[in-house]
Every structure is written in C-alpha cells, then in structure tokens.
Scaffold this motif. Structure first.
Motif, PDB file in Angstrom:
ATOM      1  N   ALA A  15       0.833  -1.205   0.000  1.00 13.48           N
ATOM      2  CA  ALA A  15       0.000   0.000   0.000  1.00 13.48           C
ATOM      3  C   ALA A  15       0.866   1.252   0.000  1.00 13.48           C
ATOM      4  CB  ALA A  15      -0.928  -0.008   1.208  1.00 13.48           C
ATOM      5  N   ARG A  16       1.941   1.230   0.804  1.00  9.19           N
ATOM      6  CA  ARG A  16       2.832   2.381   0.842  1.00  9.19           C
ATOM      7  C   ARG A  16       3.556   2.550  -0.490  1.00  9.19           C
ATOM      8  NH1 ARG A  16       1.646   6.164   3.877  1.00  9.19           N
ATOM      9  NH2 ARG A  16       3.625   6.988   3.149  1.00  9.19           N
ATOM     10  N   ARG A  17       3.984   1.460  -1.108  1.00  7.80           N
ATOM     11  CA  ARG A  17       4.705   1.562  -2.373  1.00  7.80           C
ATOM     12  C   ARG A  17       3.803   2.131  -3.468  1.00  7.80           C
ATOM     13  NH1 ARG A  17       9.373  -0.589  -4.487  1.00  7.80           N
ATOM     14  NH2 ARG A  17      10.131  -0.164  -2.399  1.00  7.80           N
ATOM     15  N   LEU A  18       2.548   1.682  -3.516  1.00  6.99           N
ATOM     16  CA  LEU A  18       1.621   2.227  -4.496  1.00  6.99           C
ATOM     17  C   LEU A  18       1.375   3.705  -4.232  1.00  6.99           C
ATOM     18  CD1 LEU A  18      -0.961  -0.678  -4.795  1.00  6.99           C
ATOM     19  CD2 LEU A  18       0.702   0.057  -6.505  1.00  6.99           C
ATOM     20  N   ALA A  19       1.303   4.072  -2.960  1.00 10.21           N
ATOM     21  CA  ALA A  19       1.115   5.481  -2.617  1.00 10.21           C
ATOM     22  C   ALA A  19       2.310   6.303  -3.075  1.00 10.21           C
ATOM     23  CB  ALA A  19       0.903   5.635  -1.115  1.00 10.21           C
ATOM     24  N   GLU A  20       3.520   5.743  -2.937  1.00 12.00           N
ATOM     25  CA  GLU A  20       4.716   6.449  -3.379  1.00 12.00           C
ATOM     26  C   GLU A  20       4.707   6.662  -4.887  1.00 12.00           C
ATOM     27  OE1 GLU A  20       7.812   4.011  -1.955  1.00 12.00           O
ATOM     28  OE2 GLU A  20       7.448   4.478   0.157  1.00 12.00           O
ATOM     29  N   VAL A  21       4.228   5.640  -5.616  1.00 16.13           N
ATOM     30  CA  VAL A  21       4.136   5.768  -7.071  1.00 16.13           C
ATOM     31  C   VAL A  21       3.163   6.881  -7.430  1.00 16.13           C
ATOM     32  CG1 VAL A  21       3.403   4.619  -9.192  1.00 16.13           C
ATOM     33  CG2 VAL A  21       4.772   3.379  -7.506  1.00 16.13           C
ATOM     34  N   ARG A  22       2.034   6.897  -6.738  1.00 16.34           N
ATOM     35  CA  ARG A  22       1.048   7.942  -7.012  1.00 16.34           C
ATOM     36  C   ARG A  22       1.572   9.314  -6.603  1.00 16.34           C
ATOM     37  NH1 ARG A  22      -2.476   3.612  -5.192  1.00 16.34           N
ATOM     38  NH2 ARG A  22      -3.805   2.962  -6.914  1.00 16.34           N
ATOM     39  N   ARG A  23       2.366   9.355  -5.544  1.00 16.38           N
ATOM     40  CA  ARG A  23       2.908  10.628  -5.102  1.00 16.38           C
ATOM     41  C   ARG A  23       3.776  11.254  -6.195  1.00 16.38           C
ATOM     42  NH1 ARG A  23       5.195   9.086  -0.729  1.00 16.38           N
ATOM     43  NH2 ARG A  23       3.655   9.776   0.780  1.00 16.38           N
ATOM     44  N   GLY A  24       4.411  10.414  -7.001  1.00 11.36           N
ATOM     45  CA  GLY A  24       5.216  10.924  -8.097  1.00 11.36           C
ATOM     46  C   GLY A  24       4.397  11.680  -9.117  1.00 11.36           C
ATOM     47  N   HIS A  25       3.089  11.432  -9.124  1.00 13.19           N
ATOM     48  CA  HIS A  25       2.190  12.134 -10.044  1.00 13.19           C
ATOM     49  C   HIS A  25       1.411  13.230  -9.334  1.00 13.19           C
ATOM     50  CE1 HIS A  25       2.745   9.041 -13.173  1.00 13.19           C
ATOM     51  NE2 HIS A  25       2.733   8.173 -12.180  1.00 13.19           N
ATOM     52  N   ASP A  26       1.733  13.442  -8.069  1.00 15.40           N
ATOM     53  CA  ASP A  26       0.933  14.345  -7.238  1.00 15.40           C
ATOM     54  C   ASP A  26       1.398  15.789  -7.414  1.00 15.40           C
ATOM     55  OD1 ASP A  26      -0.774  15.416  -5.422  1.00 15.40           O
ATOM     56  OD2 ASP A  26       0.200  14.567  -3.656  1.00 15.40           O
ATOM     57  N   HIS A  27       0.958  16.413  -8.491  1.00 13.72           N
ATOM     58  CA  HIS A  27       1.280  17.820  -8.736  1.00 13.72           C
ATOM     59  C   HIS A  27       0.021  18.506  -9.255  1.00 13.72           C
ATOM     60  CE1 HIS A  27       1.498  16.902 -13.062  1.00 13.72           C
ATOM     61  NE2 HIS A  27       2.162  15.845 -12.712  1.00 13.72           N
ATOM     62  N   PRO A  28      -0.020  19.851  -9.273  1.00 18.44           N
ATOM     63  CA  PRO A  28      -1.265  20.581  -9.540  1.00 18.44           C
ATOM     64  C   PRO A  28      -1.933  20.281 -10.873  1.00 18.44           C
ATOM     65  CG  PRO A  28       0.356  22.024  -8.569  1.00 18.44           C
ATOM     66  CD  PRO A  28       1.054  20.744  -8.864  1.00 18.44           C
ATOM     67  N   ASP A  29      -1.185  19.793 -11.859  1.00 17.25           N
ATOM     68  CA  ASP A  29      -1.798  19.559 -13.159  1.00 17.25           C
ATOM     69  C   ASP A  29      -1.666  18.081 -13.554  1.00 17.25           C
ATOM     70  OD1 ASP A  29      -3.169  20.283 -15.456  1.00 17.25           O
ATOM     71  OD2 ASP A  29      -1.332  20.659 -16.578  1.00 17.25           O
ATOM     72  N   SER A  30      -1.904  17.187 -12.618  1.00 19.97           N
ATOM     73  CA  SER A  30      -1.710  15.764 -12.859  1.00 19.97           C
ATOM     74  C   SER A  30      -2.903  15.132 -13.557  1.00 19.97           C
ATOM     75  CB  SER A  30      -1.450  15.049 -11.534  1.00 19.97           C
ATOM     76  OG  SER A  30      -1.447  13.655 -11.734  1.00 19.97           O
ATOM     77  N   ARG A  31      -2.632  14.485 -14.673  1.00 21.29           N
ATOM     78  CA  ARG A  31      -3.697  13.763 -15.377  1.00 21.29           C
ATOM     79  C   ARG A  31      -4.186  12.578 -14.556  1.00 21.29           C
ATOM     80  NH1 ARG A  31      -1.040  12.742 -21.147  1.00 21.29           N
ATOM     81  NH2 ARG A  31       0.780  12.469 -19.793  1.00 21.29           N
ATOM     82  N   ASP A  56      -6.688  17.158  -1.165  1.00 19.68           N
ATOM     83  CA  ASP A  56      -6.743  16.643   0.202  1.00 19.68           C
ATOM     84  C   ASP A  56      -7.441  15.284   0.256  1.00 19.68           C
ATOM     85  OD1 ASP A  56      -5.369  18.777   1.203  1.00 19.68           O
ATOM     86  OD2 ASP A  56      -7.143  19.865   1.892  1.00 19.68           O
ATOM     87  N   VAL A  57      -8.567  15.169  -0.462  1.00 21.65           N
ATOM     88  CA  VAL A  57      -9.297  13.899  -0.497  1.00 21.65           C
ATOM     89  C   VAL A  57      -8.438  12.824  -1.150  1.00 21.65           C
ATOM     90  CG1 VAL A  57     -11.304  12.692  -1.427  1.00 21.65           C
ATOM     91  CG2 VAL A  57     -11.558  14.994  -0.507  1.00 21.65           C
ATOM     92  N   TYR A  58      -7.756  13.178  -2.233  1.00 20.23           N
ATOM     93  CA  TYR A  58      -6.885  12.237  -2.945  1.00 20.23           C
ATOM     94  C   TYR A  58      -5.781  11.725  -2.025  1.00 20.23           C
ATOM     95  CZ  TYR A  58      -3.345  10.675  -6.320  1.00 20.23           C
ATOM     96  OH  TYR A  58      -2.407   9.950  -7.006  1.00 20.23           O
ATOM     97  N   ARG A  59      -5.132  12.630  -1.304  1.00 16.98           N
ATOM     98  CA  ARG A  59      -4.039  12.237  -0.409  1.00 16.98           C
ATOM     99  C   ARG A  59      -4.538  11.354   0.723  1.00 16.98           C
ATOM    100  NH1 ARG A  59      -2.515  17.944  -1.188  1.00 16.98           N
ATOM    101  NH2 ARG A  59      -0.724  18.008  -2.593  1.00 16.98           N
ATOM    102  N   ARG A  60      -5.710  11.669   1.250  1.00 10.78           N
ATOM    103  CA  ARG A  60      -6.248  10.856   2.345  1.00 10.78           C
ATOM    104  C   ARG A  60      -6.591   9.453   1.861  1.00 10.78           C
ATOM    105  NH1 ARG A  60      -9.091  15.570   3.741  1.00 10.78           N
ATOM    106  NH2 ARG A  60     -11.005  14.734   2.817  1.00 10.78           N
ATOM    107  N   GLU A  61      -7.182   9.360   0.668  1.00  8.75           N
ATOM    108  CA  GLU A  61      -7.610   8.050   0.163  1.00  8.75           C
ATOM    109  C   GLU A  61      -6.429   7.110  -0.020  1.00  8.75           C
ATOM    110  OE1 GLU A  61      -9.749   6.138  -3.771  1.00  8.75           O
ATOM    111  OE2 GLU A  61     -10.595   7.941  -2.856  1.00  8.75           O
ATOM    112  N   PHE A  62      -5.315   7.638  -0.480  1.00 10.08           N
ATOM    113  CA  PHE A  62      -4.164   6.788  -0.750  1.00 10.08           C
ATOM    114  C   PHE A  62      -3.108   6.836   0.356  1.00 10.08           C
ATOM    115  CE2 PHE A  62      -5.847   7.604  -5.062  1.00 10.08           C
ATOM    116  CZ  PHE A  62      -6.128   6.286  -5.394  1.00 10.08           C
ATOM    117  N   GLY A  63      -3.450   7.449   1.481  1.00  9.94           N
ATOM    118  CA  GLY A  63      -2.552   7.450   2.621  1.00  9.94           C
ATOM    119  C   GLY A  63      -1.326   8.315   2.466  1.00  9.94           C
ATOM    120  N   LEU A  64      -1.363   9.278   1.539  1.00 10.91           N
ATOM    121  CA  LEU A  64      -0.208  10.129   1.317  1.00 10.91           C
ATOM    122  C   LEU A  64      -0.006  11.143   2.434  1.00 10.91           C
ATOM    123  CD1 LEU A  64      -0.608  10.835  -2.499  1.00 10.91           C
ATOM    124  CD2 LEU A  64       0.715   9.059  -1.386  1.00 10.91           C
ATOM    125  N   ASP A  65      -0.993  11.293   3.285  1.00  6.01           N
ATOM    126  CA  ASP A  65      -0.880  12.237   4.392  1.00  6.01           C
ATOM    127  C   ASP A  65      -0.467  11.545   5.689  1.00  6.01           C
ATOM    128  OD1 ASP A  65      -3.238  10.822   4.604  1.00  6.01           O
ATOM    129  OD2 ASP A  65      -4.385  12.490   5.447  1.00  6.01           O
TER     130      ASP A  65
END
Length: 217
Positions: A15-31, A56-65
């Motif tokens: 779960a953490r590894r997938l969150a890290e992958v998503r974090r790489g796309h976590d910028h203001p204009d992310s498709r 905020d909702v996106y980060r909470r759902e994937f545990g990025l916070d």
C-alpha cells in the motif's frame, strides 16, 4: 521449532509503495489525479490548478498524508527477532530451498552471467538459512519499509526441482506481489528493463512460453 513468521506486513508495504508511485504524479496539473476525480464523479477543470479540497481527499484516500510507521520484525508466534531482506540497491535473489546445492549454484551462475561490456546482472545472491522453507508471502513479509528495490527473485522448491530452474520474480513497484516464473538467464533483461523503466512488469508476460515461463530475451 517452527518457521518464524511476520503476518500482514507486506500488505502494508504494498500500500505504501503504491502510494509512493502515485505521489510521483501528485502535482497541480496531474492527469492521474484528474482521472481519479472523474472516476468518482468529482468535477474538476481540464486545465489549471486543482482545488485544494480535491487534493486533500486524494491524499487521504491513498494514505499520502500518513507517516510511515516503523516495523517490528518479531515472530508473532514466539517473539523471536526475524531476519529481514537486506537493504541493497541490487536486486536480491533469495534462496528458500536448500535441497540441492548444485542447482542453487547453477541458478546463481545463470542469473549473474556477464552481459555486454563485461558487466554482470545488477543482483546479489542471498544464501541464508534464516529463509529456509519460507513461502513467497513469508519472504515478502520480511521487506523493510525503506526497501528501494523494484523486483525480488525467489529461488524456491519449484525453481530448484524443475530442470529449467524457473525462478519466481516478484514485482514490488507497479503491482506489488504480482509474480512471473522466469528462466535464470532472462533475469538480467528484467532487472535492467524494470530499473530503467524501459518496460513495465506486466509486459514480460508476452515473452512467456507455453509453460508460462519467461524465456531469455
């Protein structure tokens, strides 16, 4: 005597590894975030800054916070310390079957064969009796939180017992836990392609033969 086990840790690691992958796309204009929002019926503009509340909702759902909690590698049955996979940048080839030393040496030789310009596969052999008889999940449960490798290679009973020695290669980055049987000579191609992001793990299924084993490319 029993096999020391750590229950449930790999699920948290994945779960953490997938969150890290998503974090790489976590910028203001992310498709990626826009596609996630569209899939949940959240209306966002096709361009420009994403609303803070959506992020905020996106980060909470994937545990990025959430901070990464330290892991205690202690056997849940007896409380003894449990050996974990070493933290190394090279792909680890871990031995879990100790029934045939000759087969293990043959597999190691094939995996570490010299490649172009005299360089061998970026991998390390782990010959440690602490991993004797462990299942795939039990091995995965011994991955440290800060493990950086994208693949893990397991030399288990099937790899040792079958003449082609098909090792089990496990994805740790795209779909953590997904695995393929691979000829030892093909491991180098997988390690190089995954580490350089040339191919995704799932792409190697196309090189599997009728037995479901990925052959040397």
């Amino acid at each position: 005597m029993h096999l020391h086990d750590v229950d449930g840790d790999f699920e948290n690691f994945a779960a953490r590894r997938l969150a890290e992958v998503r974090r790489g796309h976590d910028h203001p204009d992310s498709r990626l975030i826009r596609a996630w929002a569209a899939g949940r019926g959240i209306s966002v503009a096709s361009r420009g800054q994403l609303p803070v509340e959506v992020l905020d909702v996106y980060r909470r759902e994937f545990g990025l916070d959430q901070p990464v909690a330290p892991r205690d590698f202690i056997c849940g049955r007896c409380g003894a310390p449990v050996a974990v996979l070493p933290r190394t940048r090279s792909t680890v080839v871990v031995r879990t079957d100790f029934s045939d030393d000759d087969a293990w040496r043959a597999i190691g030789t094939a995996v570490l064969k010299p490649v172009e310009e005299g360089c061998r596969t970026d991998a390390e052999l782990l010959d440690d009796a602490a991993f004797r008889g462990l299942s795939t999940l039990q091995v995965l449960n011994r991955i440290p939180n800060d493990y950086e490798n994208k693949l893990l290679v397991i030399v288990d009973e099937l790899a040792v017992g079958v003449p082609r020695h098909p090792v089990l290669v496990v994805d740790l980055i795209d779909e953590p836990g997904r695995s393929l049987r691979v000829e030892p000579a093909a491991v180098e191609s997988m390690v190089d392609s995954i580490n350089t992001a040339t191919l995704r793990f799932a792409s190697f299924e196309h090189w599997a033969d009728a037995d479901g084993i990925v052959v040397d490319l």
